[in-house]
Each structure stands twice: as structure tokens, then as C-alpha cells.
Design an enzyme around this catalytic site. Sequence first.
Site, PDB file in Angstrom:
ATOM      1  CD  GLU A  58      31.379  18.134  21.787  1.00 56.90           C
ATOM      2  OE1 GLU A  58      31.725  18.350  23.097  1.00 56.90           O
ATOM      3  OE2 GLU A  58      32.248  17.630  20.857  1.00 56.90           O
TER       4      GLU A  58
ATOM      5  CE  LYS B 171      32.436  14.567  28.150  1.00 59.45           C
ATOM      6  NZ  LYS B 171      32.848  13.815  26.911  1.00 59.45           N
TER       7      LYS B 171
END
Lengths: 333, 333, 333, 333
Positions: free
Chosen positions: A204, A197
Site C-alpha cells: 500500500e 496484513k
Amino acid sequence: MCVEEHHHMQLGIIGLGRMGGNIARRLMLNDHTTVVYDRDEASRATLAKEGSTAVADLPAMVAALDKPRAIWVMLPAGAPTEETIETLSTLLEPGDVIIDGGNTFYKDDIRRAQSLTQKQLHYIDVGTSGGVWGLERGYCMMIGGDAEVVKRLDPLFDSLAPGLGSIPRTKDRTATDDRAERGYIHAGPAGAGHFVKMIHNGIEYGMMQAFAEGFDILKTKGSENLPADQRFDLNVADIAEVWRRGSVVSSWLLDLTADALATDPQLNAYSGSVADSGEGRWTIEAAMEQSVPVPVLSSSLFARFRSRQQSTYGDKLLSAMRFGFGGHKEGPK
Amino acid sequence: MCVEEHHHMQLGIIGLGRMGGNIARRLMLNDHTTVVYDRDEASRATLAKEGSTAVADLPAMVAALDKPRAIWVMLPAGAPTEETIETLSTLLEPGDVIIDGGNTFYKDDIRRAQSLTQKQLHYIDVGTSGGVWGLERGYCMMIGGDAEVVKRLDPLFDSLAPGLGSIPRTKDRTATDDRAERGYIHAGPAGAGHFVKMIHNGIEYGMMQAFAEGFDILKTKGSENLPADQRFDLNVADIAEVWRRGSVVSSWLLDLTADALATDPQLNAYSGSVADSGEGRWTIEAAMEQSVPVPVLSSSLFARFRSRQQSTYGDKLLSAMRFGFGGHKEGPK
Amino acid sequence: MCVEEHHHMQLGIIGLGRMGGNIARRLMLNDHTTVVYDRDEASRATLAKEGSTAVADLPAMVAALDKPRAIWVMLPAGAPTEETIETLSTLLEPGDVIIDGGNTFYKDDIRRAQSLTQKQLHYIDVGTSGGVWGLERGYCMMIGGDAEVVKRLDPLFDSLAPGLGSIPRTKDRTATDDRAERGYIHAGPAGAGHFVKMIHNGIEYGMMQAFAEGFDILKTKGSENLPADQRFDLNVADIAEVWRRGSVVSSWLLDLTADALATDPQLNAYSGSVADSGEGRWTIEAAMEQSVPVPVLSSSLFARFRSRQQSTYGDKLLSAMRFGFGGHKEGPK
Amino acid sequence: MCVEEHHHMQLGIIGLGRMGGNIARRLMLNDHTTVVYDRDEASRATLAKEGSTAVADLPAMVAALDKPRAIWVMLPAGAPTEETIETLSTLLEPGDVIIDGGNTFYKDDIRRAQSLTQKQLHYIDVGTSGGVWGLERGYCMMIGGDAEVVKRLDPLFDSLAPGLGSIPRTKDRTATDDRAERGYIHAGPAGAGHFVKMIHNGIEYGMMQAFAEGFDILKTKGSENLPADQRFDLNVADIAEVWRRGSVVSSWLLDLTADALATDPQLNAYSGSVADSGEGRWTIEAAMEQSVPVPVLSSSLFARFRSRQQSTYGDKLLSAMRFGFGGHKEGPK
């Protein structure tokens, strides 16, 4: 989601903010049972009205859950999560499971898992992506911990995940584990979920900064600072829209960009001061531990640091040096 | 400088700003003769008082110089330089030399040299480093153009250059051309001088930014944003000073930094808005033409771009995307 | 150095590598007494011949030193330093001083100082710059720890430091503490010395990379990959030499560059695989803790990471994506 | 696509490579008529079999087209496109249109449009994204030139574009021009189309590099260079797959990544030597002209430059400096 096929389970959820509340809701939509706690009484009351069993403290939650218990902690990373897990570890019994769904640093997961193992408690870390859209779209989950325990909790993950949905299947994919296609993976032992993650968030940042820089050039191509014959007055809302179909940069972040620009192409609603959370920094730390060059991921982080300052001491030093060798006086901004 | 050994020469100088004026002065200190012009009458008068022959326009300068003439153009790059050279080319005679000592883009040199050759005029480009300190320290010069013409002008370059000075000679150096040791080189054909100077400035940007970032960390290590037990209240003036002797980062830029910090360690005199000139950008262009990765030189340039803005459209777009997926509201700066 | 004015002191030195051995030598040149230890017997014997008292183990060193003892540990950072200090802490007596002159992470200094304080031992961290040139040039030292103890050891630091030398004094400097001008500073409490040294190295990386990129452009400007009429065959050795006098980039690193290029302008002796030590990485970590944008310092570190790899998994992924959307087949290098 | 509603048109197409051939095919699928030329006879023959009118040279193409003619040039940017348009300009008649669908630098478009206007010829630049998938997915097109001419050619653009498809409409979008939603825009005057496409590619580079860096960290987290207890043996194929649903980084580039990793998670098929085309470089140039900081877009370009070299002269210079100050010998890769 295949509601028919899975067992209906019971889950304790601690922390009913934007994420925790919607996780409870999505589980209830799939016929699971939830026992919820938040230190804010109003949040508890809201969920109780929607079907959860709300409890007033952690001992009450432990008392309300069937054995072996499963409790999902959805709190800010750091002290709030740490202290809650510490307390739970004194209340739970061998075989129970603590799930950390927050944004914990993966090395903290590894430490905690080792410590809880000594009490025969299980620890599962779940990196959870989806933000405010998760209730509707489902949560993309990257899970770390003991494979058997992850298996036991599968009905929960299956319900929370987006499922196959309308997204075309990857051609040539032959993997036998179909969980990835349904939106969740068992990434590895404790910490592996949050590690994956963390990298997700690092990527991102990089993708966002790529769009930010590109649209900055598009927007300023119409600037009066350019000679009139070198300007284009471009419609950034239309550009974001057109790239959504058939272009190489089509992506969810572009969808959100098109959304934002449709109603506010000048982006006047935003100050331009951009926060960053731990994952971006930890990604750079991981890269340094592994000697991986990450110029884009780091530049993205630094752009955010810079966005929050009017001027830096470093910039002033540049001016001071320029004055020193060239007598250049730097004017005000 | 070896005043005794060289011929005393005559040079026309156009442009009596900070650089041009001091070039005239340093030449006169070395017994050369100067004929000067500036569109500002006061600047001409000042130099005239110091011993130059001041003229009122370009034809007068051409008339005042002995053949073959040598005229040093020391004007802002771009139109001022271009137009002056254009005019001179109509006034001068075969064998005369035009020297461009400004910050011209090297491809413009190549073009001009070709064009002037057709009129049997010589063109010499001189990248000149030294800034406001040149009068005292001498000018470091990187020269492009015909080798024979550079040779003819050698007494001028020799006088303008710093000379060996007190700087230790490079051990193991066996090159027979000792001009580099005296502070000037014939870098190659037309354009080569400005090309080398351009790269010099690119490196300069990178070194400056390295110091800027390092001192930013040193300064903010005392920030109240850090927990009290993680702060050091460092004396940046002393740090700059101590590095001047025996450290790996000792350099002229560090000397200037120590100078600036000695009296203004907060750098309150500077806004932090930092200009950049053409060379930094052209360096990146050259790197792209040659496929050379230049992350540091480009980052240094971009830091200056960023320093001149309060906030960017790109940063606002980041905020807009963050609001889109996470509901994060970015506060004001 | 003012040999006449200072007390002659005694110092224990552990670790007689390139740095430790020369520190002993420079102290002896200044009439200090040294007691030395290295696990390598030959190194001990060499120093013994030069005037040191060599001892065979740590207890022997402690026995050989007068109280209050001062012992300089000059070992690789990490386990060797940690274990040695751990052992010393069991052998030394209240009031004794342990000096860590290596490249220790400053947070380890803070931890150690706290731990040693409980045993009434003093801990001093000294960031030491100067490399193989220190014996001759002196060592630039950044010192952390208790001010009184730093004062007590002043004769040692004064002798090791470069002193004012021939470097001009900073104009306008009015600070009353003249240690910085003589090449050493008391930067602050424990850890502050290594913190400042860490940033020094971070800046060093940035400056080196600025030169590396600039010279790469200069060198490849003569490449056969460029059209013949766009090439310059530049003499990089002369360019490095000419910049040493009067240019903005003059620096010790440039002196070293000129040295290297004088005899090997193609740099054929080097593979181009560049190591990095902890300081570069810790600098980035510090910047992240303090939210300081450091694009140049990080790019410099990443360039070294990249230099040590033939190809990266990331690059292969770029090729794979390009093949995916464009059918581009990337050829071999 | 709304086949029923639009006029069936006729288009000349020059260049029948991967892009040009499929553009002809997609137009024929939508009942348009195509007249095609390629210097390769076999390519012409292939298209002729599929329904195009193949011609043997440019005069024949001009003769075969109805007035006002429209010819789409789909050739490599630079000389091939330039020369073809030059030739066409001598063959065409007032009112005819030349469309450049290649990757031309937008300043060349501006120049050409001005020149062709003098002959009363129209010039339209179309930045075309879609690669090998365009036949199936449709082409995302960014169009520059005279609005009326773009309108006249609308049936062609409408057929080539992806159309609304299954992609959800942007909420809150109220723009009256629905072309963006159907996958093409009229971006502005000549050059605007290729300008927008150029920025698209710049962003594409940044997004790709973000994925490359992230997956590099994921992959090397299992490296034997790390201590065993710090490794995760991650399944990169599953990670790419899981992120496709519900995560923030979901995108077409991620779909392609999942595709590639599904069958070759080691990416052994790729050398890691990554090409770049003009757009990435021109994007940086545009940013510099507009003073926009673009650390991510530039880093992405430089990573490709670096990927194509075994070692750089710059890296060797770093080693040489390190040897100079520290005596460090850099070992072979």
C-alpha cells in the site's frame, strides 16, 4: 454474504473506536450478538443503543459470554493490546478464544499464542483491512491461528467479509477453498494473519508513493519554474478520473485520489506531513531478514519520514561539504 | 610538477571566476604566460597585477596570442560557454585550439568538435575537479579530444595537475602512461573528458549522501524523540575526526566534514537547502541510456531536490489518500 | 604511537583469526604482553612462536592474567561471542574487564553490560575498523563503556590506533581530547562504540555502491549495445588512478579500486555475488527507529541482496503482470 | 457507449498489430467505417474480412478517405512512426488530421505539430492504455492537440473509450466535462496526451514493483534459508485473491496477479528478465527537468534494468573492494 446459511454467533468486542464499533455494527446487521466494552463510557452507550450488550469491565464481559467464549480485541497495537490480552488470560477458561484484530507485530502474535496455549486458551490474529469503509464494503481479513478454531468462528468472518460482491471472479481459479473469494483467508498458524496484513500495508505504501510521485510530476509540469513553452497546465482531477476506467493503474487508491482531487485539486487542505505506522517498518525488517531487495517499499517509507521534517541534519551536512570543496553558499529555502 | 622539464607555454583564459583566475595563477607559478579576459573589468585588473596580460575583448585576445593559439574557456556551462566558443570560432585560424574547462554536457562537446573541425579548429574538453582548493592542491583533469593536440598542450596540463605528491603509488600498477599518476588523463575523443568528469560528480553525490545519512543517524541518536534509555549523545566532530585515520571511509569528503564539524557540530550555519548542478542529472540520463541500475546516484540527486522544498504535492496526495481510506487527519509539521 | 610514554600492559585475547592475531602482533610490537587463546591449536602455536603466551582454555587464560584482568574477545558476532562472554563471566573476578572487539549489535552490548555489572565485571565494546591492513596502518577504534575503564586501558588503545601519522590535522579543530586525532574515541556508554562502528559500515556500503554504480556506467559506455558513435572505450584503471589526486572523490576505497583495476580492469576474478554483514541491516533498523530517511544506505544493502540472486520471484511477477495486460512474453536472460 | 447519439465516422488506421487491429474492430462494432493499412498483407486481409477497407499503400489510403481525412498511426514509436508521418505529410491536404496513437515521446509530438501546422495539417497525440483488453474493456485515452479538432473526432474517441460502465461515479465530482468519466480526456495542446500517458506508465511501473516486492517477501517467508520456526508457507494465490475485495491494494494489477498466480503460483513460466519501454525512462527525465524527487518510479525502472543482467560490473567492483580491505573472497552465486 449468505445470511441464511450461517449460524448466529456471539462475540465479545473490546475497543469501540472507528474499527471496533463498525465491526460490532456489521455483525449485528448479520444477526450476530455482540457484547462490547470500551473504557470510554459514551462509546459503550452508543453501541448499547444500537443493540449491543455493553459491559463495564473485562470480568463483566467474561461473565456475559457463553462458553467457549470468543473475544475480539480491537485496540492500538503495543501496550493497550498487550495488557488487555494479559488480563483476559487470567479471566478466561480453557477453550476460550482471544482474537487480536489490531495491527500487532506478527512476532508478538507467535509469542502470545505460545504463552496462551499453556493455559489452553486459543489465540487468533486477524489482519483487518478496510478502514472507515469496512462497515459498508466489508473487511478484508487475513487470519492466523489454529485451523479448527478459525473454522469454528467462520460465521463471524463470513459476515464481516465483503463477500463475492460485484467483483468478477478470477478466471482459471480452481482453488477449492472459496474463502479468499469471499474476502478472508486462513493464512497459516499464529502470526501468519498479521504477517500477510503487514505486507499488504507495505505494498500500500509503495502504490501510494507511486501515485504521489506521478501526480507531483503532472502538477509541477505547469510550474512557473519551467520555461513557458515547456509547461502544460494539466487538470489533475480529470486525469485521476480518466484513469479509473480502462487504464492499467485503475485501483481503489486511484478512486480515492479522484475523490480528493474532484473538490480540492490543489490539495490545500493537507500539510504534506505524512504519518507512518509500524507495518511499513516491519515490512522492511522482514525483507532484511529474508534478504529481499525492497527499494520501492523502503523509499516509500523514507519519503514519509522526510515529509515530516523541514530540513535534515544530513542536508545541512551536504551544504557544509559543498562549502568545503567549492565555496558554495546554500541560500535559504 | 616538474617545472624544469617542460616548455613554458602561453594560454588565453576566458572567465576569471574562482576557477579561471586560479588556473591563471597556477600556470604563472609554473612560468607559463597567460592572456586573460573577463567581462568584469575588475577581475581583469586583478589578474593583470599578478602578471597576466589582460585584454578588453575576444579579438584583442586572439591578437595577443601566438599561433597556434590555445584558449581555455572557463565559463558557466550552457549559453555563456556556447556563445563564447561560437564567437571564437569566427576569430581563430586553422590549427588553433579551444579548450572548454567548464561543466559542459559531453554531447555538446561532441557536436562542437564536429562543427569546429570543419573550420580546422581543434576542440578539447577538460573536466576539472579541485574546486577552491585547486590552486594549492592542483586540478585533477579528465581530457577529451585529439591525442596529438592534448600532447601539444601537455606542459599546461602537467603544471595544473597535482602531480604525484605525497600520495602513495598504487601497488601493481604497470601502465606506461604516467599522466594518471600525475593527476590528468587523456580519456578519449571529444566529450570523453566531460563524460568522465560527469560520472565523477555523480559518484561525489552518492558519497556525500552516504555521509549525510550516516551522520543524520548519529546526530538523531541523541534526540529527545527517543526514549531516554535508547539515546547516545554522540560527539559527531570526534567521530568524523577518528574515521580520518585507519577507517574504511577515510576520504577527502570526510576531511571536509571533520573540518565543518570541528567548529559547528550543529551545522547551524546551513539551511539544508542543497543545490545540484547538471552533472548529477546527466549521470542518471547516461545510466538510463546504458540500462545501468543506479539507485544510489539517483537517490542522492532526489534527496537534493527534496531538500529544497518545504512540502511536496506528492506528500499532500499521500495525506489525501490516507484521509480517504482511513479518516486519518495529518497534523501540521 | 608514542611507545616511550605509555605503560606496558598485559591483555588476554580470545580468537586468533585475521583480526585477533594481528591485534596481538601490533600490541607486542609496542612492548605489551599478550596471553592468547583460540580453539584452533595451530593458531595458538603460531602466536606463541611470535611471543605470546598461548593457553589451552579459558580457565587457563584467567589463571595466566594479572588482576585486574583485561580480556579482548575477537570472535564472530552472535553465538560464539555470546557463549564466550557467558563463560568468562563465571570465571572472572570483580574489577576484571571483558572487551568485545567484534561486530556485535549494540543492543546486545547494552544488555551484556547491565548483566555483567551485577557481577562487578566491566564490559567494553570496541568497534574496530582496519581489516587486513590494521597491523600496518593501525586500527581505528570506537569505544563504548565506562570512561574510567577506557582510561585504564588507554595504553592498549593508543598502541593499536594508527596515531596522527602523515594525515594533516583538521584546521580549526580545538577539541581538548586528542584521542580522536590519534585514531580512537570513547564514544559513550556501553554499546556506543559498536553503534558508531555500525554507522561507519553503513556509510561504507553507501560509498562503495556509489563507486560501483559510477564505474558501471564508465565501463558500459564502451558496450556494443550502444550505437558505435555513442561509445567511449574508457580506461577504468587510469580513471581510478587520476581521481586519487586532487579530485573530490579521493578516498581509501578509491585507492583500493585503483589497486584492483590496475591488474584486472575487467574484474574477471569476481563473481559479482556480494555478501553483507549485520551492520548494514542494523543501520537501516536504527534509521527506522529514529525516522531518518536513508535511501542511499538502504539501496546499497539491497543491491547486495540482489547481487546474490539469479532472478527474483518479484521479477517473475512483473513479467506475469506484463503478460496479463499486454501479452508481452519476456524472453530468457 | 451511446451508439445512437454519435455520428458515424470514417477513420484510416495504419498499423494492424495488437492495438491497431483491435481499434479498428472496436470502431466497426460501433458502426464506424475503417480504411486500414499494414505492411503485412495477411494482417490487412484479416481486417478486410472483418469489414474494413484494406489498402495496399499510403497513397491508396489517402485516396480512399473522405476529406477532411483522419488517419490514426498505430506503430512502434521512433523511426516507424516518424517515417510514416513524414510520408503522410506529403500526401495529405490542408485540414486533414494525423493521429499518433503510439508511445511517442511528447517532445516529438510538439516538434511534429509545429512542423505539420506549416502545411495546415492537424496533429493529435493519443496516449492509449488498455493493452490486449482494450477491445473488450475499451481504451483509456489521453489526448493532446487542438481542442476543435479533438471535438471533431469525438465520435471516434467516444466509441473507443470504456464509457461509464459499472464503475461507480466519483462522489463530489462536479466537473462539467464528462469525457473523463467516459474514459478519455483532452489533456492539452500537442504532446499533452502522450505526456499524461507517459506518467501513467511511470506510475504503473511503481505499482507493479510494489506488488513484486511484497509478493517476494510473502513467497520467501517459506524459504528453507530461514530457520524452520520462522517460516510461513503462504498461499500466494489465495492472498492475491483475498486482497481483491475490501483491501486498500485492490486494483486491476492485483486482478492480473491473482489470475497469474491461480494457475502458476511458482511463476515458473517466467524467466524474470523484465523489459522496459521508453515511458519509464522519460518519466524520470521529466522528473529531473522539474526537480521532482521520484525514488519509487526510478527504483522500479532500475529493478528492471537489473533483472536483465546476471551480474553487473558494479557488483564485481564491490567484491574487489571488499577483497581489498578485508580479504573477503566472494564465492560463486
